[in-house]
Design a protein around this motif. Structure first.
Motif, PDB file in Angstrom:
ATOM      1  N   ARG A  66      10.669  -3.741  -8.554  1.00 25.28           N
ATOM      2  CA  ARG A  66      10.252  -2.814  -9.608  1.00 25.28           C
ATOM      3  C   ARG A  66       8.732  -2.751  -9.645  1.00 25.28           C
ATOM      4  NH1 ARG A  66       8.757  -3.581 -15.052  1.00 25.28           N
ATOM      5  NH2 ARG A  66       9.165  -5.819 -14.824  1.00 25.28           N
ATOM      6  N   VAL A  67       8.187  -1.554  -9.659  1.00 25.90           N
ATOM      7  CA  VAL A  67       6.736  -1.382  -9.714  1.00 25.90           C
ATOM      8  C   VAL A  67       6.258  -1.732 -11.126  1.00 25.90           C
ATOM      9  CG1 VAL A  67       4.830   0.272  -9.555  1.00 25.90           C
ATOM     10  CG2 VAL A  67       6.726   0.369  -7.909  1.00 25.90           C
ATOM     11  N   VAL A  68       5.307  -2.669 -11.208  1.00 24.41           N
ATOM     12  CA  VAL A  68       4.814  -3.094 -12.515  1.00 24.41           C
ATOM     13  C   VAL A  68       3.421  -2.554 -12.822  1.00 24.41           C
ATOM     14  CG1 VAL A  68       6.244  -5.152 -12.628  1.00 24.41           C
ATOM     15  CG2 VAL A  68       4.012  -5.299 -11.543  1.00 24.41           C
ATOM     16  N   ARG A  69       2.607  -2.364 -11.793  1.00 32.25           N
ATOM     17  CA  ARG A  69       1.262  -1.812 -11.989  1.00 32.25           C
ATOM     18  C   ARG A  69       0.816  -1.147 -10.692  1.00 32.25           C
ATOM     19  NH1 ARG A  69       2.286  -3.225 -16.446  1.00 32.25           N
ATOM     20  NH2 ARG A  69       0.966  -4.224 -18.016  1.00 32.25           N
ATOM     21  N   VAL A  70      -0.148  -0.250 -10.813  1.00 34.41           N
ATOM     22  CA  VAL A  70      -0.744   0.404  -9.640  1.00 34.41           C
ATOM     23  C   VAL A  70      -2.255   0.324  -9.764  1.00 34.41           C
ATOM     24  CG1 VAL A  70      -1.013   2.556  -8.351  1.00 34.41           C
ATOM     25  CG2 VAL A  70       1.201   1.985  -9.356  1.00 34.41           C
ATOM     26  N   LEU A  71      -2.899  -0.105  -8.696  1.00 32.97           N
ATOM     27  CA  LEU A  71      -4.356  -0.157  -8.657  1.00 32.97           C
ATOM     28  C   LEU A  71      -4.849   1.047  -7.867  1.00 32.97           C
ATOM     29  CD1 LEU A  71      -6.988  -1.709  -9.277  1.00 32.97           C
ATOM     30  CD2 LEU A  71      -6.668  -2.924  -7.122  1.00 32.97           C
ATOM     31  N   PRO A  72      -5.423   2.061  -8.533  1.00 34.84           N
ATOM     32  CA  PRO A  72      -5.855   3.273  -7.825  1.00 34.84           C
ATOM     33  C   PRO A  72      -6.983   2.981  -6.840  1.00 34.84           C
ATOM     34  CG  PRO A  72      -5.754   3.629 -10.209  1.00 34.84           C
ATOM     35  CD  PRO A  72      -5.659   2.152  -9.982  1.00 34.84           C
ATOM     36  N   THR A 108       0.843  -1.188   0.000  1.00 34.83           N
ATOM     37  CA  THR A 108       0.000   0.000   0.000  1.00 34.83           C
ATOM     38  C   THR A 108       0.881   1.242   0.000  1.00 34.83           C
ATOM     39  OG1 THR A 108      -1.638  -1.204   1.310  1.00 34.83           O
ATOM     40  CG2 THR A 108      -1.903   1.178   1.155  1.00 34.83           C
ATOM     41  N   ALA A 109       0.558   2.188  -0.874  1.00 38.31           N
ATOM     42  CA  ALA A 109       1.351   3.421  -0.963  1.00 38.31           C
ATOM     43  C   ALA A 109       0.987   4.387   0.154  1.00 38.31           C
ATOM     44  CB  ALA A 109       1.132   4.085  -2.315  1.00 38.31           C
ATOM     45  N   ALA A 110       1.965   5.195   0.550  1.00 37.31           N
ATOM     46  CA  ALA A 110       1.747   6.243   1.546  1.00 37.31           C
ATOM     47  C   ALA A 110       2.367   7.543   1.042  1.00 37.31           C
ATOM     48  CB  ALA A 110       2.376   5.845   2.882  1.00 37.31           C
ATOM     49  N   LYS A 111       1.806   8.663   1.442  1.00 38.59           N
ATOM     50  CA  LYS A 111       2.280  10.004   1.086  1.00 38.59           C
ATOM     51  C   LYS A 111       2.103  10.285  -0.404  1.00 38.59           C
ATOM     52  CE  LYS A 111       5.340  10.236   5.071  1.00 38.59           C
ATOM     53  NZ  LYS A 111       6.688  10.584   5.566  1.00 38.59           N
ATOM     54  N   ASP A 112       2.583  11.453  -0.833  1.00 39.95           N
ATOM     55  CA  ASP A 112       2.167  11.932  -2.154  1.00 39.95           C
ATOM     56  C   ASP A 112       3.314  12.318  -3.084  1.00 39.95           C
ATOM     57  OD1 ASP A 112       3.085  14.197  -0.897  1.00 39.95           O
ATOM     58  OD2 ASP A 112       1.352  15.440  -1.392  1.00 39.95           O
ATOM     59  N   SER A 113       4.541  11.898  -2.803  1.00 39.17           N
ATOM     60  CA  SER A 113       5.643  12.377  -3.642  1.00 39.17           C
ATOM     61  C   SER A 113       5.609  11.796  -5.051  1.00 39.17           C
ATOM     62  CB  SER A 113       6.999  12.064  -2.998  1.00 39.17           C
ATOM     63  OG  SER A 113       7.349  10.717  -3.194  1.00 39.17           O
ATOM     64  N   MET A 114       4.885  10.688  -5.261  1.00 33.85           N
ATOM     65  CA  MET A 114       4.780  10.108  -6.591  1.00 33.85           C
ATOM     66  C   MET A 114       3.454  10.453  -7.266  1.00 33.85           C
ATOM     67  SD  MET A 114       7.572   8.773  -7.500  1.00 33.85           S
ATOM     68  CE  MET A 114       7.011   7.903  -8.960  1.00 33.85           C
ATOM     69  N   ALA A 115       2.672  11.330  -6.652  1.00 32.62           N
ATOM     70  CA  ALA A 115       1.415  11.760  -7.259  1.00 32.62           C
ATOM     71  C   ALA A 115       1.707  12.623  -8.490  1.00 32.62           C
ATOM     72  CB  ALA A 115       0.593  12.563  -6.240  1.00 32.62           C
ATOM     73  N   PRO A 116       0.900  12.526  -9.526  1.00 35.74           N
ATOM     74  CA  PRO A 116      -0.343  11.755  -9.615  1.00 35.74           C
ATOM     75  C   PRO A 116      -0.156  10.322 -10.094  1.00 35.74           C
ATOM     76  CG  PRO A 116      -0.075  13.047 -11.603  1.00 35.74           C
ATOM     77  CD  PRO A 116       1.121  13.354 -10.743  1.00 35.74           C
ATOM     78  N   THR A 117       1.098   9.879 -10.316  1.00 37.34           N
ATOM     79  CA  THR A 117       1.322   8.506 -10.776  1.00 37.34           C
ATOM     80  C   THR A 117       0.854   7.495  -9.747  1.00 37.34           C
ATOM     81  OG1 THR A 117       3.278   9.312 -11.951  1.00 37.34           O
ATOM     82  CG2 THR A 117       3.044   6.930 -11.718  1.00 37.34           C
ATOM     83  N   ILE A 118       1.249   7.721  -8.493  1.00 36.98           N
ATOM     84  CA  ILE A 118       0.840   6.866  -7.379  1.00 36.98           C
ATOM     85  C   ILE A 118       0.351   7.762  -6.257  1.00 36.98           C
ATOM     86  CG2 ILE A 118       1.548   5.087  -5.742  1.00 36.98           C
ATOM     87  CD1 ILE A 118       3.841   4.382  -7.635  1.00 36.98           C
ATOM     88  N   ASN A 119      -0.867   7.529  -5.800  1.00 37.68           N
ATOM     89  CA  ASN A 119      -1.453   8.331  -4.737  1.00 37.68           C
ATOM     90  C   ASN A 119      -1.514   7.534  -3.434  1.00 37.68           C
ATOM     91  OD1 ASN A 119      -2.236  10.828  -6.199  1.00 37.68           O
ATOM     92  ND2 ASN A 119      -3.469   9.405  -7.401  1.00 37.68           N
ATOM     93  N   PRO A 120      -1.622   8.222  -2.301  1.00 41.01           N
ATOM     94  CA  PRO A 120      -1.732   7.519  -1.024  1.00 41.01           C
ATOM     95  C   PRO A 120      -2.870   6.502  -1.031  1.00 41.01           C
ATOM     96  CG  PRO A 120      -1.363   9.855  -0.649  1.00 41.01           C
ATOM     97  CD  PRO A 120      -1.578   9.696  -2.130  1.00 41.01           C
ATOM     98  N   ASP A 121      -2.598   5.324  -0.472  1.00 38.91           N
ATOM     99  CA  ASP A 121      -3.544   4.203  -0.332  1.00 38.91           C
ATOM    100  C   ASP A 121      -3.735   3.398  -1.618  1.00 38.91           C
ATOM    101  OD1 ASP A 121      -4.010   4.771   2.378  1.00 38.91           O
ATOM    102  OD2 ASP A 121      -5.555   6.234   1.848  1.00 38.91           O
TER     103      ASP A 121
END
Length: 237
Positions: A221-227, A144-157
């Motif tokens: 390595r990150v392969v996919r993200v489920l928003p 599970t992702a936390a914080k927002d430094s990779m937003a908008p690619t990866i968002n918290p939660d």
């Protein structure tokens, strides 16, 4: 003289049926939340009872009644329709959700050996289309992702699929890295001879891998993200 215990007989009945569907003792152990050794002792008759929480885990995963497992009462299958709808292991892709949060920010401290807190099951065909893999070797884990430094690619939660077999730089993309005792989700790119660690949210500064070489390593390595985006309607109360 037959000295089999009642639980031993029920376990053998269940395990034999599950083997026909492609499952084994390890799958039962994961569902029950116990070790494979405990399942072996159930089968050998060395452990003569099963805890309610373990039986409920088996029922949730495989449909075998917790009442039947614990007490031997009622039908073996709690929900006949659910039992008919279960697919075999070979038709499923399994992804373990680890008890960690990857900091898309300044760092999130995690245990050295994170536990598996949940498991996601996807039809193999769906997993192949979505992720390009059915994860037969179990390398791809969920965090599970936390914080927002990779937003908008990866968002918290957001749920992040990570290929843990990748532990070195293989080209510009998003990686999971361990920096000190902090788990970070960052983009790595080669600029000249330096690997640069950057964030998609430009409010966070970049830094060079060579500046902190001893404390940093790639663990996936990150392969996919489920928003995971929840929308509020009215008051929470």
């Amino acid at each position: 003289m037959n000295t089999s215990t009642p639980l031993q007989k029920r376990m053998h009945q269940m395990i034999e049926a599950l083997r026909d569907q492609g499952f084994d003792q390890i799958d039962v152990a994961k569902a029950a939340g116990v070790s494979k050794g405990t399942v072996t002792q159930w089968l050998d008759g060395n452990i003569k009872s099963i805890k309610m929480e373990n039986a409920l885990g088996i029922e949730e995963r495989f449909g075998y009644s917790h009442v039947w497992l614990v007490l031997g009462r009622g039908d073996p299958i709690a929900d006949k329709q659910a039992g008919q709808m279960r697919t075999s292991k070979k038709d499923q892709a399994v992804f373990e959700l680890l008890d960690v949060r990857a900091a898309c920010g300044d760092g999130y401290t995690n245990d050295d050996h994170p536990a598996v807190v949940s498991t996601m099951f996807l039809p193999a065909q769906v997993a192949q289309e979505m992720l390009g893999t059915t994860n037969r070797n179990g390398n791809i884990k969920l965090i599970t992702a936390a914080k927002d430094s990779m937003a908008p690619t990866i968002n918290p939660d957001d749920l992040v699929f990570v290929d843990t077999a990748v532990n070195e730089y293989v080209g510009e993309t998003v990686y999971l890295i361990l920096h000190g005792n902090e788990l970070l989700c960052k983009r790595l790119s080669l600029v000249g001879r330096d690997i640069v660690v950057s964030s998609d949210n430009k409010s966070y500064p970049d830094w060079k891998w060579s500046e902190r070489p001893d404390a940093t390593r790639i663990i996936g390595r990150v392969v996919r993200v489920l928003p995971i985006q929840f929308k509020k309607f009215g008051s929470d109360r």
